[in-house]
Design a protein around this motif. Structure first.
Motif, PDB file in Angstrom:
ATOM      1  N   TYR A 188       5.712  -3.470 -15.163  1.00 33.35           N
ATOM      2  CA  TYR A 188       5.067  -2.940 -14.013  1.00 33.35           C
ATOM      3  C   TYR A 188       5.575  -3.598 -12.720  1.00 33.35           C
ATOM      4  O   TYR A 188       5.237  -2.686 -11.584  1.00 33.35           O
TER       5      TYR A 188
ATOM      6  N   GLN B 281       8.263  -1.581 -11.795  1.00 34.48           N
ATOM      7  CA  GLN B 281       7.777  -0.103 -11.392  1.00 34.48           C
ATOM      8  C   GLN B 281       7.244   0.002  -9.876  1.00 34.48           C
ATOM      9  O   GLN B 281       7.383   0.830  -8.964  1.00 34.48           O
ATOM     10  N   VAL B 282       6.306  -1.014  -9.546  1.00 34.11           N
ATOM     11  CA  VAL B 282       5.937  -1.307  -8.131  1.00 34.11           C
ATOM     12  C   VAL B 282       7.029  -1.542  -7.230  1.00 34.11           C
ATOM     13  O   VAL B 282       6.974  -0.787  -6.039  1.00 34.11           O
TER      14      VAL B 282
ATOM     15  N   ASN C  33       9.949  -0.269  -7.368  1.00 36.36           N
ATOM     16  CA  ASN C  33      10.640   1.151  -7.110  1.00 36.36           C
ATOM     17  C   ASN C  33       9.681   1.885  -5.885  1.00 36.36           C
ATOM     18  O   ASN C  33      10.127   2.854  -5.445  1.00 36.36           O
ATOM     19  N   GLU C  34       8.415   1.742  -5.914  1.00 32.61           N
ATOM     20  CA  GLU C  34       7.647   2.319  -5.091  1.00 32.61           C
ATOM     21  C   GLU C  34       7.726   2.203  -3.514  1.00 32.61           C
ATOM     22  O   GLU C  34       7.381   2.733  -2.629  1.00 32.61           O
ATOM     23  N   PHE C  35       8.398   0.866  -3.474  1.00 35.28           N
ATOM     24  CA  PHE C  35       8.694   0.132  -2.207  1.00 35.28           C
ATOM     25  C   PHE C  35      10.097   0.150  -1.890  1.00 35.28           C
ATOM     26  O   PHE C  35      10.658  -0.521  -1.215  1.00 35.28           O
ATOM     27  N   ASP C  36      10.924   0.811  -2.409  1.00 33.44           N
ATOM     28  CA  ASP C  36      12.425   1.036  -2.419  1.00 33.44           C
ATOM     29  C   ASP C  36      12.906   1.396  -0.809  1.00 33.44           C
ATOM     30  O   ASP C  36      14.090   1.188  -0.690  1.00 33.44           O
TER      31      ASP C  36
ATOM     32  N   GLU D 133      -3.554   0.295 -11.872  1.00 31.01           N
ATOM     33  CA  GLU D 133      -2.456   0.803 -11.177  1.00 31.01           C
ATOM     34  C   GLU D 133      -2.784   0.469  -9.522  1.00 31.01           C
ATOM     35  O   GLU D 133      -2.536   1.619  -8.700  1.00 31.01           O
TER      36      GLU D 133
ATOM     37  N   ILE E 247      -1.474   1.528  -3.779  1.00 36.27           N
ATOM     38  CA  ILE E 247      -0.081   1.396  -3.387  1.00 36.27           C
ATOM     39  C   ILE E 247       0.281   2.317  -2.251  1.00 36.27           C
ATOM     40  O   ILE E 247       1.074   1.800  -1.480  1.00 36.27           O
ATOM     41  N   ASP E 248      -0.166   3.574  -2.164  1.00 36.59           N
ATOM     42  CA  ASP E 248       0.125   4.345  -1.125  1.00 36.59           C
ATOM     43  C   ASP E 248      -0.350   3.746   0.203  1.00 36.59           C
ATOM     44  O   ASP E 248       0.612   4.020   1.087  1.00 36.59           O
TER      45      ASP E 248
ATOM     46  N   ARG F 129       1.989   0.985   1.397  1.00 39.18           N
ATOM     47  CA  ARG F 129       3.432   1.547   1.736  1.00 39.18           C
ATOM     48  C   ARG F 129       3.268   2.253   3.254  1.00 39.18           C
ATOM     49  O   ARG F 129       4.144   1.890   4.029  1.00 39.18           O
TER      50      ARG F 129
END
Length: 654
Positions: A566, A569-570, A572-575, A614, A631-632, A635
């Motif tokens: 996870y 995975q997280v 990758n959300e902040f790549d 999540e 997460i959104d 970001r």
């Protein structure tokens, strides 16, 4: 001399001189009047309180003769310069203490500095463990309150006194070319060749502290003997000394060399040579952000980027005037029959580019920009981290303008500089540096250039100081000094007006009258140099860079190996950001401490609860933490914090 009267009665028949006082008024005195005599003419109280004087800005002993037309300032124990005079006397106490404890020591020089004093010695075997003993001896000399006496002697007498002091004799040879006499200062059993000024007695020296030992080449020339330099400081009272030592300790904690090593930003290695920094990936990441920022400013301001080589034939430097005025600071070498030099500045190359084509008055202003690497041969003993190096990069800009465009372009450059100051939250100082002794160009050109820059500063209503004689050899300049978080001021942006380079390169444009006219060249740097600006930022922020600059912006910390998938995975959300996952087999507490020590702005913590929902937990460098963060939402905040170039992480302060 009595306490209330000058040393000699005024002779009404003697030819007099006139000196100018700080308020602009004039004072008529006898032709042989000293600084102290002038003080007594102003008033007996001032005469009694006189410690030293300034003649045309030069700090001199109170016994120094005045001269006609001199700008005179009297120095008392209430003057800013008093501490400098006192520190000079403290350096003599240090030398006296050394000679009391060590035999066969050769004295070199011992001047005051902005933060204290030093004295250089040869044949001195000492280490820092010995400093407390010397400091105690200095304090004893101060407590003994020796009168500090000044004596003017002939060169012949001085040679006899200095027979066993080789370095003093070398100085005496140079002094003998200028005068038939020199001055000595004595205190107790000890004396030294010295021009002064000094306080009246050792008891007037306040609190002293010896700081460190270093090596220093005699006269700053690495071909000469390496001597032992002892640094110290002195203040009028113990509280000022304690405040200084606290600031010094904080400065050492912020030292960019220490932080640079801890954060893997840069290194300067013996294998590459002195003053030649190597930037590691984290350091280059920050430099790239700085480059992108200034390039965006240049693009908005209408600059075109150019590139010039690192090496030119010295014909170019002869033409620009750098060879004549800068040769000692250049790396010069022969290739076949031609002599080449590493460029110490980018401006001649930019002038050559402008010269290569024809221009109309409608084309101007022409604005060139280059992140140009330059090389200057500083003395090895003067090299220090990124603050003084052999190779550095200037965010250089050169403009070629019509005379009627000067003020507008200088104002636009100053606007760019203020954008930098505001973005990095830096305070500043401003100065106007005027013509130096070593310069090129006519008096008329210099007067025109200086008055133009002064006019811009006056219209902008900025506070500024005049730095007489501190301009570039080709023109005057406006200098900005960056003030960091603990009040230190560093050289920064500059705007330099140059009427000379266009003459030397025969630059021209066709005017509205179809005649050829000479453009004016403006030199400007928004940071100054990347190396020094990087150093300022490291120390200003103490390595805790704003989010947009930080080499690592976010670190994801899985609570256990079960959460590692996870965590990635997280990440990758902040790549779009510089993000790392701490996948080491370690406790969460240790991972948090490591991220804090690495000065990462944000930590994302993920465990079973976050994985199930999540969501993420967010922790900032202030050790504030928030759970159940979408997460959104985080970001989007990071996008705004980066794009707005905020100076502190502020997600948890919203």
């Amino acid at each position: 001399m009595s306490e209330s009267e000058p040393e000699s009665e005024a002779d009404p028949d003697a030819e007099g001189i006139v000196v100018v006082l700080p308020d602009g008024s004039e004072l008529a005195v006898d032709a042989d009047a000293t600084v102290e005599d002038c003080a007594y003419e102003i008033g007996p109280g001032l005469g009694r309180d006189t410690v030293a004087g300034k003649l045309d800005g030069d700090l001199v002993a109170k016994e120094e003769p005045a001269y006609d037309g001199a700008e005179l300032e009297i120095i008392t124990d209430q003057s800013d310069e008093f501490v400098r005079v006192m520190r000079h006397s403290a350096s003599h106490c240090l030398a006296q203490a050394v000679e009391r404890h060590y035999d066969d020591v050769d004295l070199a020089i011992g001047p005051p500095t902005d933060e204290g004093f030093y004295y250089d010695f040869d044949n001195l075997d000492i280490d820092e463990d010995d400093l407390p003993e010397l400091e105690a001896e200095m304090e004893a000399i101060i407590d003994d309150d020796y009168e500090i006496e000044r004596e003017e002697v002939s060169i012949e007498d001085a040679e006899e006194r200095l027979a066993d002091e080789p370095y003093k004799l070398e100085l005496l040879e140079e002094l003998a070319e200028e005068s038939d006499t020199v001055t000595f200062y004595s205190q107790g059993e000890w004396e030294d060749l010295c021009a002064g000024p000094h306080v009246d007695s050792t008891g007037e020296i306040g609190a002293v502290k010896l700081l460190e030992i270093a090596g220093a080449y005699w006269r700053g020339d690495e071909e000469n003997t390496m001597q032992t330099r002892i640094y110290g400081t002195a203040f009028e009272d113990e509280s000022d000394l304690e405040a200084f030592l606290e600031r010094k300790e904080e400065a050492e904690e912020r030292d960019h060399r220490k932080i640079g090593n801890e954060m893997n930003l840069f290194s300067i290695q013996d294998v590459t040579g002195p003053g030649l920094p190597l930037y590691h990936p984290p350091g280059k990441t920050i430099l790239k952000e700085l480059e992108d920022f200034v390039e965006a400013l240049n693009q908005d301001a209408g600059y075109d980027y150019v590139e010039t080589p690192h090496v030119f034939k010295t014909d170019l430097w002869h033409r620009s005037g750098h060879y004549e005025n800068y040769q000692d600071d250049m790396f010069v070498f022969d290739v076949g029959d031609d002599e080449f030099g590493l460029k110490p500045m980018n401006c001649p190359g930019h002038a050559a580019i402008f010269q290569d084509q024809s221009w109309s008055y409608r084309d101007l202003p022409i604005r060139y920009a280059e992140n140009g690497k330059v090389y200057r041969k500083e003395q090895r003993g003067e090299l220090s981290g990124l603050s003084r190096v052999w190779a550095f990069t200037i965010d250089d800009g050169h403009l070629f303008v019509r005379p009627d465009q000067i003020e507008e372009e200088v104002e636009r450059i100053i606007e760019m500089i203020f954008t930098v100051l505001e973005t990095f939250d830096l305070d500043y100082e401003v100065s106007l540096a005027t013509r130096p002794e070593k310069s090129v160009g006519s008096d008329e050109i210099w007067e025109r250039a200086e008055s133009t820059l002064e006019s811009v500063l006056e219209e902008s209503k900025m506070d500024y100081e005049i730095e007489a004689g501190d301009g570039a050899f080709y023109g005057p300049k406006i200098d900005f000094g960056f003030e960091d978080a603990i009040g230190r001021v560093w050289d920064g942006p500059t705007v330099q007006l140059d009427f000379n380079m266009p003459e030397r390169f025969d630059l021209s444009y066709v005017g509205e009258d179809n005649e050829e006219h000479r453009p004016v060249m403006i030199h400007r740097g928004i940071y100054g140099s990347y190396e020094r600006f990087f150093m300022v930022l490291i120390e200003h922020y103490e390595g805790k860079f704003p989010f947009w600059l930080a080499p690592e912006q976010v670190r994801v910390l899985p609570i256990s190996d079960d959460n590692l998938g996870y965590a990635h995975q997280v990440a990758n959300e902040f790549d779009a950001f510089r993000v790392e996952v701490d996948d080491r087999d370690s406790t969460l507490e240790r991972k948090i401490r490591a991220a804090h020590d690495d000065r990462v702005p944000y930590q994302i913590i993920v465990g079973d609860n976050e994985e199930e929902d999540e969501t993420i937990a967010v922790r900032d460098r202030f050790e504030d933490q928030e759970y159940d963060v979408e997460i959104d939402a985080f970001r989007e905040h990071l996008d705004a914090e980066r794009d707005e170039k905020r100076t502190e992480p502020d997600f948890l302060q919203d």
